[in-house]
Design a protein around this motif. Structure first.
Motif, PDB file in Angstrom:
ATOM      1  N   THR A  81       0.818  -1.220   0.000  1.00 55.10           N
ATOM      2  CA  THR A  81       0.000   0.000   0.000  1.00 55.10           C
ATOM      3  C   THR A  81       0.850   1.267   0.000  1.00 55.10           C
ATOM      4  O   THR A  81       0.318   2.358  -0.173  1.00 55.10           O
ATOM      5  N   ASN A  82       2.151   1.099   0.189  1.00 54.98           N
ATOM      6  CA  ASN A  82       3.077   2.229   0.181  1.00 54.98           C
ATOM      7  C   ASN A  82       4.426   1.711  -0.325  1.00 54.98           C
ATOM      8  O   ASN A  82       4.936   0.707   0.194  1.00 54.98           O
ATOM      9  N   PRO A  83       5.031   2.358  -1.339  1.00 60.28           N
ATOM     10  CA  PRO A  83       6.316   1.855  -1.859  1.00 60.28           C
ATOM     11  C   PRO A  83       7.391   1.706  -0.793  1.00 60.28           C
ATOM     12  O   PRO A  83       8.262   0.826  -0.902  1.00 60.28           O
ATOM     13  N   TRP A  84       7.355   2.525   0.254  1.00 62.89           N
ATOM     14  CA  TRP A  84       8.389   2.452   1.278  1.00 62.89           C
ATOM     15  C   TRP A  84       8.271   1.201   2.139  1.00 62.89           C
ATOM     16  O   TRP A  84       9.183   0.873   2.901  1.00 62.89           O
TER      17      TRP A  84
ATOM     18  N   GLU B 102      12.259   5.550  -4.049  1.00 57.52           N
ATOM     19  CA  GLU B 102      12.721   6.870  -4.476  1.00 57.52           C
ATOM     20  C   GLU B 102      12.465   7.086  -5.966  1.00 57.52           C
ATOM     21  O   GLU B 102      12.105   8.193  -6.381  1.00 57.52           O
ATOM     22  N   ALA B 103      12.638   6.047  -6.773  1.00 55.88           N
ATOM     23  CA  ALA B 103      12.354   6.176  -8.203  1.00 55.88           C
ATOM     24  C   ALA B 103      10.870   6.415  -8.444  1.00 55.88           C
ATOM     25  O   ALA B 103      10.487   7.201  -9.320  1.00 55.88           O
ATOM     26  N   ALA B 104      10.016   5.748  -7.663  1.00 56.63           N
ATOM     27  CA  ALA B 104       8.570   5.969  -7.787  1.00 56.63           C
ATOM     28  C   ALA B 104       8.203   7.395  -7.394  1.00 56.63           C
ATOM     29  O   ALA B 104       7.396   8.060  -8.070  1.00 56.63           O
ATOM     30  N   ARG B 105       8.795   7.881  -6.313  1.00 55.79           N
ATOM     31  CA  ARG B 105       8.520   9.253  -5.880  1.00 55.79           C
ATOM     32  C   ARG B 105       9.000  10.266  -6.919  1.00 55.79           C
ATOM     33  O   ARG B 105       8.308  11.248  -7.219  1.00 55.79           O
ATOM     34  N   ASN B 106      10.175  10.022  -7.498  1.00 54.53           N
ATOM     35  CA  ASN B 106      10.708  10.926  -8.509  1.00 54.53           C
ATOM     36  C   ASN B 106       9.786  10.981  -9.725  1.00 54.53           C
ATOM     37  O   ASN B 106       9.517  12.063 -10.274  1.00 54.53           O
TER      38      ASN B 106
ATOM     39  N   ALA C  70      11.556   4.845 -17.113  1.00 53.11           N
ATOM     40  CA  ALA C  70      12.500   3.778 -17.488  1.00 53.11           C
ATOM     41  C   ALA C  70      13.373   3.393 -16.300  1.00 53.11           C
ATOM     42  O   ALA C  70      13.665   2.213 -16.082  1.00 53.11           O
ATOM     43  N   GLN C  71      13.795   4.392 -15.511  1.00 54.25           N
ATOM     44  CA  GLN C  71      14.615   4.100 -14.341  1.00 54.25           C
ATOM     45  C   GLN C  71      13.828   3.294 -13.311  1.00 54.25           C
ATOM     46  O   GLN C  71      14.360   2.346 -12.707  1.00 54.25           O
ATOM     47  N   LEU C  72      12.555   3.644 -13.114  1.00 55.16           N
ATOM     48  CA  LEU C  72      11.730   2.898 -12.164  1.00 55.16           C
ATOM     49  C   LEU C  72      11.563   1.447 -12.611  1.00 55.16           C
ATOM     50  O   LEU C  72      11.672   0.518 -11.799  1.00 55.16           O
TER      51      LEU C  72
ATOM     52  N   THR D  90      12.778  17.943  -3.933  1.00 59.49           N
ATOM     53  CA  THR D  90      11.420  18.017  -4.453  1.00 59.49           C
ATOM     54  C   THR D  90      10.608  19.028  -3.646  1.00 59.49           C
ATOM     55  O   THR D  90      11.061  19.545  -2.623  1.00 59.49           O
ATOM     56  N   GLY D  91       9.395  19.288  -4.138  1.00 60.28           N
ATOM     57  CA  GLY D  91       8.515  20.186  -3.416  1.00 60.28           C
ATOM     58  C   GLY D  91       8.082  19.651  -2.073  1.00 60.28           C
ATOM     59  O   GLY D  91       7.575  20.399  -1.230  1.00 60.28           O
ATOM     60  N   PHE D  92       8.298  18.352  -1.846  1.00 59.03           N
ATOM     61  CA  PHE D  92       7.942  17.730  -0.571  1.00 59.03           C
ATOM     62  C   PHE D  92       9.113  17.746   0.411  1.00 59.03           C
ATOM     63  O   PHE D  92       8.990  17.238   1.534  1.00 59.03           O
ATOM     64  N   GLY D  93      10.249  18.318   0.000  1.00 57.62           N
ATOM     65  CA  GLY D  93      11.402  18.403   0.888  1.00 57.62           C
ATOM     66  C   GLY D  93      12.333  17.217   0.835  1.00 57.62           C
ATOM     67  O   GLY D  93      13.288  17.144   1.603  1.00 57.62           O
ATOM     68  N   ASP D  94      12.091  16.279  -0.084  1.00 58.18           N
ATOM     69  CA  ASP D  94      12.950  15.102  -0.214  1.00 58.18           C
ATOM     70  C   ASP D  94      14.031  15.347  -1.265  1.00 58.18           C
ATOM     71  O   ASP D  94      13.814  16.084  -2.222  1.00 58.18           O
ATOM     72  N   HIS D  95      15.176  14.726  -1.067  1.00 54.17           N
ATOM     73  CA  HIS D  95      16.297  14.921  -1.976  1.00 54.17           C
ATOM     74  C   HIS D  95      16.393  13.775  -2.981  1.00 54.17           C
ATOM     75  O   HIS D  95      15.999  12.647  -2.688  1.00 54.17           O
ATOM     76  N   TYR D  96      16.913  14.100  -4.152  1.00 52.55           N
ATOM     77  CA  TYR D  96      17.196  13.090  -5.168  1.00 52.55           C
ATOM     78  C   TYR D  96      18.332  13.596  -6.036  1.00 52.55           C
ATOM     79  O   TYR D  96      18.735  14.770  -5.956  1.00 52.55           O
ATOM     80  N   VAL D  97      18.900  12.700  -6.850  1.00 53.12           N
ATOM     81  CA  VAL D  97      20.024  13.042  -7.709  1.00 53.12           C
ATOM     82  C   VAL D  97      19.519  13.177  -9.136  1.00 53.12           C
ATOM     83  O   VAL D  97      18.951  12.230  -9.691  1.00 53.12           O
ATOM     84  N   GLY D  98      19.681  14.354  -9.718  1.00 54.78           N
ATOM     85  CA  GLY D  98      19.256  14.596 -11.086  1.00 54.78           C
ATOM     86  C   GLY D  98      20.413  14.464 -12.050  1.00 54.78           C
ATOM     87  O   GLY D  98      21.579  14.533 -11.666  1.00 54.78           O
ATOM     88  N   GLY D  99      20.074  14.275 -13.319  1.00 54.71           N
ATOM     89  CA  GLY D  99      21.096  14.192 -14.346  1.00 54.71           C
ATOM     90  C   GLY D  99      21.652  12.806 -14.564  1.00 54.71           C
ATOM     91  O   GLY D  99      22.623  12.642 -15.303  1.00 54.71           O
ATOM     92  N   VAL D 100      21.057  11.780 -13.922  1.00 54.23           N
ATOM     93  CA  VAL D 100      21.529  10.399 -14.100  1.00 54.23           C
ATOM     94  C   VAL D 100      20.872   9.817 -15.337  1.00 54.23           C
ATOM     95  O   VAL D 100      19.647   9.846 -15.467  1.00 54.23           O
TER      96      VAL D 100
END
Length: 267
Positions: free
Chosen positions: A22-25, A46-50, A106-108, A165-175
């Motif tokens: 019910t939750n990816p986490w 994280e990929a799902a959230r992105n 594609a990454q997900l 992100t707008g939710f305050g979570d971090h991710y790596v862009g440009g991969v």
């Protein structure tokens, strides 16, 4: 029943449909931080959230374009020439976001396939009590395996960004979608260790470009040297194993031992 609408949160919807959570986490529950199932579960979440974030940004940009074009649909093009510049900008943004969303999807799919393979593999052995009680940082898992080397190489190649992100979570862009995933925690650990420095003059929401420090360049050089030594050792082992004498074959003459070499210390 899947609680996520695929038109609003396609990433979370895909993970829920695939794994029945019910939750990816929830994919990371019940596993230690060093367990591959926890690490790959985090990658999936994280990929799902992105993907969800990029999908939402694309929808909002598309709605803005539709609103700007509403006068044309209504047969009232008055004032439309004044909007050409804005329309061009919004059009470019929609195009970029659509491409980024496609890459995120594609990454997900890639990390979902990886998680399936990890689930099918035998469970890893649990560490001994002495190892579990050994002192160490609680984010050492972020550097396990080749994660630090991959992160340093990606930063050296250029284009990597540390984003929020707008939710305050971090991710790596440009991969690139075909490249191995780079964990934001790995980047954060490398920043804390003085190997990577973000360009703080840029906004986190747009992404702060990353670059290697002098210490990071040295660490990358040492990691590559160590990796080359390990690969060479594995090749030598494979050669020795593959050259074992078969039944009926003549006597096998062993190869002379390789010259001793001193492995460089890792920093």
């Amino acid at each position: 029943m899947n609680p996520y609408d695929p038109t609003e949160r396609p990433g979370s919807h895909l993970v829920t449909e695939t794994f029945g959570v019910t939750n990816p986490w929830m994919l990371t529950e019940n596993y230690s931080s060093s367990d591959p199932r926890d690490l790959t579960g985090r990658a999936v979440a994280e990929a799902a959230r992105n993907l969800d974030v990029l999908h939402d940004e694309l929808r909002r940009a598309a709605r803005t374009a539709i609103e700007l074009l509403a006068p044309v649909e209504q047969g009232s093009p008055a004032g439309l020439p004044d909007r050409y510049g804005v329309l061009q900008e919004i059009g470019q943004r929609v195009e970029v976001l659509a491409a980024r969303r496609g890459a995120a999807y594609a990454q997900l799919k890639g990390v979902v396939d990886t998680y399936r393979r990890v689930q099918a593999a035998p469970a890893p052995a649990q560490p001994s009590r002495e190892a579990a009680q050994a002192p160490g940082r609680d984010d050492d898992w972020a550097l396990d395996g080749q994660r630090q080397l991959r992160a340093l190489e990606a930063v050296e190649a250029g284009g990597l960004r540390y984003c929020r992100t707008g939710f305050g979570d971090h991710y790596v862009g440009g991969v690139h979608p075909s490249d191995p995933a780079i964990w934001p925690t790995t980047i954060e650990r490398c920043i804390a260790d003085g190997l990577i420095v973000p360009d703080t003059s840029a906004s986190l929401y747009d992404g702060q470009p990353l670059s290697l420090t002098d210490q990071g360049v040295a660490a990358l050089r040492d990691s590559r040297a160590t990796s080359s030594l390990v690969s060479a050792a594995l090749r030598r082992t494979s050669t020795v194993t593959g050259s074992s004498p078969r039944a009926g074959a003549g006597p096998h003459t062993p190869s002379p031992p390789p010259a001793a070499s001193k492995s460089p210390r890792s920093r």
